[in-house]
Design a protein around this motif. Sequence first.
Motif, PDB file in Angstrom:
ATOM      1  N   GLU A 189       0.828  -1.206   0.000  1.00  0.00           N
ATOM      2  CA  GLU A 189       0.000   0.000   0.000  1.00  0.00           C
ATOM      3  C   GLU A 189       0.864   1.258   0.000  1.00  0.00           C
ATOM      4  O   GLU A 189       1.964   1.263   0.537  1.00  0.00           O
ATOM      5  N   TRP A 190       0.290   2.313  -0.564  1.00  0.00           N
ATOM      6  CA  TRP A 190       0.891   3.638  -0.530  1.00  0.00           C
ATOM      7  C   TRP A 190       0.288   4.436   0.611  1.00  0.00           C
ATOM      8  O   TRP A 190      -0.921   4.383   0.844  1.00  0.00           O
ATOM      9  N   GLU A 191       1.126   5.184   1.327  1.00  0.00           N
ATOM     10  CA  GLU A 191       0.685   6.097   2.374  1.00  0.00           C
ATOM     11  C   GLU A 191       0.980   7.521   1.920  1.00  0.00           C
ATOM     12  O   GLU A 191       1.948   7.757   1.187  1.00  0.00           O
ATOM     13  N   LEU A 192       0.188   8.470   2.391  1.00  0.00           N
ATOM     14  CA  LEU A 192       0.333   9.876   2.010  1.00  0.00           C
ATOM     15  C   LEU A 192       0.870  10.688   3.186  1.00  0.00           C
ATOM     16  O   LEU A 192       0.425  10.500   4.322  1.00  0.00           O
ATOM     17  N   TYR A 193       1.803  11.593   2.906  1.00  0.00           N
ATOM     18  CA  TYR A 193       2.407  12.469   3.924  1.00  0.00           C
ATOM     19  C   TYR A 193       2.360  13.912   3.447  1.00  0.00           C
ATOM     20  O   TYR A 193       2.402  14.187   2.250  1.00  0.00           O
ATOM     21  N   TRP A 194       2.287  14.830   4.414  1.00  0.00           N
ATOM     22  CA  TRP A 194       2.335  16.263   4.115  1.00  0.00           C
ATOM     23  C   TRP A 194       3.570  16.864   4.788  1.00  0.00           C
ATOM     24  O   TRP A 194       4.102  16.313   5.746  1.00  0.00           O
ATOM     25  N   HIS A 195       3.999  18.008   4.280  1.00  0.00           N
ATOM     26  CA  HIS A 195       5.246  18.658   4.690  1.00  0.00           C
ATOM     27  C   HIS A 195       4.932  19.938   5.451  1.00  0.00           C
ATOM     28  O   HIS A 195       4.176  20.779   4.964  1.00  0.00           O
ATOM     29  N   ASP A 196       5.514  20.091   6.652  1.00  0.00           N
ATOM     30  CA  ASP A 196       5.240  21.306   7.427  1.00  0.00           C
ATOM     31  C   ASP A 196       6.292  22.386   7.180  1.00  0.00           C
ATOM     32  O   ASP A 196       7.257  22.174   6.443  1.00  0.00           O
ATOM     33  N   SER A 197       6.122  23.528   7.808  1.00  0.00           N
ATOM     34  CA  SER A 197       7.037  24.657   7.596  1.00  0.00           C
ATOM     35  C   SER A 197       8.389  24.458   8.285  1.00  0.00           C
ATOM     36  O   SER A 197       9.291  25.272   8.103  1.00  0.00           O
ATOM     37  N   HIS A 198       8.534  23.394   9.054  1.00  0.00           N
ATOM     38  CA  HIS A 198       9.810  23.074   9.710  1.00  0.00           C
ATOM     39  C   HIS A 198      10.534  21.927   9.002  1.00  0.00           C
ATOM     40  O   HIS A 198      11.401  21.284   9.578  1.00  0.00           O
ATOM     41  N   SER A 199      10.136  21.657   7.768  1.00  0.00           N
ATOM     42  CA  SER A 199      10.732  20.615   6.925  1.00  0.00           C
ATOM     43  C   SER A 199      10.559  19.205   7.477  1.00  0.00           C
ATOM     44  O   SER A 199      11.408  18.347   7.274  1.00  0.00           O
ATOM     45  N   ARG A 200       9.453  18.973   8.157  1.00  0.00           N
ATOM     46  CA  ARG A 200       9.144  17.627   8.658  1.00  0.00           C
ATOM     47  C   ARG A 200       7.947  17.068   7.900  1.00  0.00           C
ATOM     48  O   ARG A 200       7.048  17.810   7.510  1.00  0.00           O
ATOM     49  N   TRP A 201       7.951  15.759   7.730  1.00  0.00           N
ATOM     50  CA  TRP A 201       6.861  15.060   7.073  1.00  0.00           C
ATOM     51  C   TRP A 201       5.949  14.435   8.121  1.00  0.00           C
ATOM     52  O   TRP A 201       6.421  13.899   9.119  1.00  0.00           O
ATOM     53  N   HIS A 202       4.631  14.481   7.856  1.00  0.00           N
ATOM     54  CA  HIS A 202       3.636  13.935   8.776  1.00  0.00           C
ATOM     55  C   HIS A 202       2.649  13.078   7.991  1.00  0.00           C
ATOM     56  O   HIS A 202       2.259  13.440   6.868  1.00  0.00           O
ATOM     57  N   ALA A 203       2.226  11.983   8.607  1.00  0.00           N
ATOM     58  CA  ALA A 203       1.214  11.135   7.977  1.00  0.00           C
ATOM     59  C   ALA A 203      -0.083  11.928   7.817  1.00  0.00           C
ATOM     60  O   ALA A 203      -0.505  12.635   8.725  1.00  0.00           O
TER      61      ALA A 203
END
Length: 114
Positions: free
Chosen positions: A73-87
């Motif tokens: 399976e593929w999971e999706l992540y978003w990028h915050d303003s502190h250059s960290r990825w979150h589920a």
Amino acid sequence: MTLPIAERLSLEAILAHYCEKRVPLHVRDKVQLAFRIEPNMVTLFEKRVSFQDRSRWIDCHVARFRYVKVRKEWELYWHDSHSRWHAYDRIHPNPSIEPLLAEVDKDPTGIFWR
């Protein structure tokens, strides 16, 4: 884990089509959409002309897709303003990347296309 060649070629075609349709032709000299495929993930990013130096392009992360081999399976992540990825928890992992791309395109939370 490296994607099998047939799956990688299919993935490249899906992503290239998505990037092509997302950015109108008349603005591609200022903004482009691209992707980078790594062994178990894909990063989608915008390329924008720098305001300080118009001859330079800046990459801005949009989304990341991670392939989990054991679940296929593929999971999706978003990028915050502190250059960290979150589920991203508003859509379940999926065997196909296409529903996740559709979620990024809709961006109901406003975190992908800032």
